[in-house]
Write an enzyme that holds these catalytic residues in place. Structure first.
Site, short mmCIF file in Angstrom:
data_model
loop_
_atom_site.label_atom_id
_atom_site.label_comp_id
_atom_site.label_asym_id
_atom_site.label_seq_id
_atom_site.Cartn_x
_atom_site.Cartn_y
_atom_site.Cartn_z
N CYS A 150 33.20 19.26 -12.61
CA CYS A 150 33.07 20.14 -13.96
C CYS A 150 31.90 20.44 -14.41
O CYS A 150 30.85 19.53 -14.34
CB CYS A 150 33.77 19.32 -14.95
SG CYS A 150 33.80 20.49 -16.61
N SER A 158 44.50 15.15 -18.07
CA SER A 158 43.88 15.65 -16.90
C SER A 158 44.05 14.32 -16.24
O SER A 158 43.17 13.33 -16.30
CB SER A 158 42.36 16.14 -17.22
OG SER A 158 42.43 17.11 -17.92
N CYS A 189 32.86 14.25 -15.70
CA CYS A 189 33.67 14.32 -14.58
C CYS A 189 32.80 15.07 -13.52
O CYS A 189 32.22 16.19 -13.54
CB CYS A 189 34.90 15.22 -15.05
SG CYS A 189 35.99 14.53 -16.18
N CYS A 216 38.50 27.25 -15.09
CA CYS A 216 38.58 25.91 -15.53
C CYS A 216 37.51 25.09 -14.85
O CYS A 216 37.28 25.21 -13.60
CB CYS A 216 39.69 25.18 -14.73
SG CYS A 216 41.46 25.53 -15.76
N CYS A 232 40.71 30.20 -24.58
CA CYS A 232 40.25 28.94 -24.06
C CYS A 232 39.29 28.62 -24.92
O CYS A 232 38.14 29.33 -24.88
CB CYS A 232 40.25 28.97 -22.67
SG CYS A 232 39.59 27.44 -22.11
N GLU A 244 30.62 28.59 -24.89
CA GLU A 244 31.59 29.66 -24.59
C GLU A 244 33.28 29.45 -24.78
O GLU A 244 33.48 28.47 -25.10
CB GLU A 244 31.50 29.48 -22.97
CG GLU A 244 30.17 29.86 -22.58
CD GLU A 244 29.85 29.80 -21.05
OE1 GLU A 244 29.23 30.53 -20.23
OE2 GLU A 244 30.47 28.85 -20.50
N CYS A 257 29.71 18.15 -22.93
CA CYS A 257 30.79 17.01 -22.77
C CYS A 257 29.89 15.79 -22.47
O CYS A 257 29.11 15.83 -21.47
CB CYS A 257 31.85 17.62 -22.00
SG CYS A 257 33.23 16.41 -21.94
#
Ligand code: SAH
Ligand code: SF4
Length: 348
Positions: free
Chosen positions: A119, A218, A116, A337, A105, A92, A112
């Site tokens: 997320c 982060s 986390c 986010c 973005c 995306e 990933c």
């Protein structure tokens, strides 16, 4: 033979390609202009190129490898595209317009690996790195959309879509250079930001490889217990190691750093954490970007109330550093986010 992505060639390599096909080197500059300035993806419409070069390009190269799977438009003007790669994966990219900006973005990976807990992208696992061409094609894609919409262009690029950008360091560095180059997209270096979950050795490598762009880290937790419970990466490189790398980054690049900090009710958004965060931020050239939790997969994690956020902010504001709060954009289409994810791993 698979075609190579023409967006991935710099000016010199494009010149070499032209020379190989018996053309003068300046054809490389013309190709850059067609792609980056005129946003042209069809070689036959590159009207000042000779027929022979066009044929050779059609046979060997491409500027468009992505296919639109879907586009969703938020009530707040944010737009999210799901783009399919040639090998059938989907990722995306999110356009976030404001009065004065068109921020894009972009994703640097499909999925990933960092895991986390807050997320959604983490639920995909890691599938693969995006190529340099695929990263730049996101910007070309959205620029073409904007050109038809209102003649505007992407003004800012943030590497905060899917993936850990520093795990795809060289492609991300080359992409930043092409975004910034005058014969590229011409986006100012201060308008290009890479965000990392905190891969310590890669932060140091990035400081030397690409010192001119903005870096955001982060942080998300103000002590090791808290941060390790949210971000597995903290068990490999703890806060002390991360802050040492941050300081070295600031020293090498001379840049101000941004720490992103997610606000989760009763976890990261508590007064003790604000005091710890204030201490961390006070000791270095940085600013803090607070991100209230966006809805994810884990029902245990909740966003704080407005009062809780304000109480947290008021402690931070006693420090002498800048504090910003990121307003969620596109939550209704899961574009904010930490909300990017494609449930299908591979499309048949
Ligand atoms: N992988 C990189 C960049 C993409 S995430 C990174 O982690 O830095 C961009 C930002 O969104 C990060 O600061 C991340 O901590 C934050 N984020 C992730 N999930 C979120 C969520 N559910 N709500 C709010 N922010 C989130
Ligand atoms: Fe990956 Fe960033 Fe999501 Fe963590 S927050 S899982 S590093 S995309």
């Amino acid at each position: 033979m698979p075609k190579f992505h023409l967006l991935s060639l710099g000016l010199d390599a494009l010149g070499d390609f032209a020379v190989e096909t018996g053309e003068p080197r300046y054809r490389g500059r013309q190709l850059r202009e067609w792609m980056f300035r005129h946003l042209e993806t069809d070689f036959r419409r590159m009207s000042n190129l000779p027929q022979k070069l066009v044929e050779s390009l059609e046979e060997k190269a491409t500027v468009s490898t992505l296919r639109e799977r879907s586009r969703q438009d938020s009530v707040d003007g944010t737009r999210k595209w799901a783009l399919e790669t040639q090998d059938g994966h989907v990722f995306e990219t999110v356009l976030i317009p404001t009065e004065s900006r068109r921020s894009l973005c972009v994703s640097s990976q499909i999925g990933c690996a960092m895991g986390c807990t807050f997320c959604r992208t983490a639920t995909m696992g890691f599938i693969r790195n995006l190529t340099l061409g695929e990263i730049l094609e996101q910007v070309l894609w959205v620029n073409r959309f904007l050109q038809d919409l209102d003649g505007s262009r992407v003004s800012n690029v943030i590497f905060m879509g899917m993936g850990e950008p520093l795990h795809n360091l060289e492609n991300v560095a080359l992409a930043c250079e092409a975004l910034n180059a005058e014969n590229g997209f011409g986006i100012g270096k201060d308008r290009i930001t890479v965000s990392t979950s905190g891969i310590v050795p890669k932060i140091l490598e990035w400081a030397r490889r690409a010192p001119n762009f903005k870096l955001a880290i982060s942080l998300n937790g103000s002590n090791d217990t808290l941060r390790s419970s949210l971000m597995p990466v903290n068990r490999r490189w703890n806060i002390e190691a991360l802050l040492d790398a941050a300081d070295e980054y600031i020293q090498i690049t001379g840049q101000k750093l941004t720490f992103e900090y997610i606000l989760i009710r009763n976890r990261t958004c508590v007064p003790e954490a604000a005091v710890e965060l204030k201490r961390i931020a006070s000791q270095r050239n940085c600013k803090i970007n607070l991100i209230p939790l966006n809805r994810g997969e884990d029902p245990e994690l909740q966003a704080p109330s407005e009062e809780e956020i304000q109480a947290f902010e008021s402690i931070l504001r006693q420090g002498d550093f800048e504090v910003l709060r990121r307003r969620p954009r596109g939550p209704d289409i899961l574009a904010a986010c930490g909300q990017l994810a494609i449930p299908l791993k591979k499309v048949a």
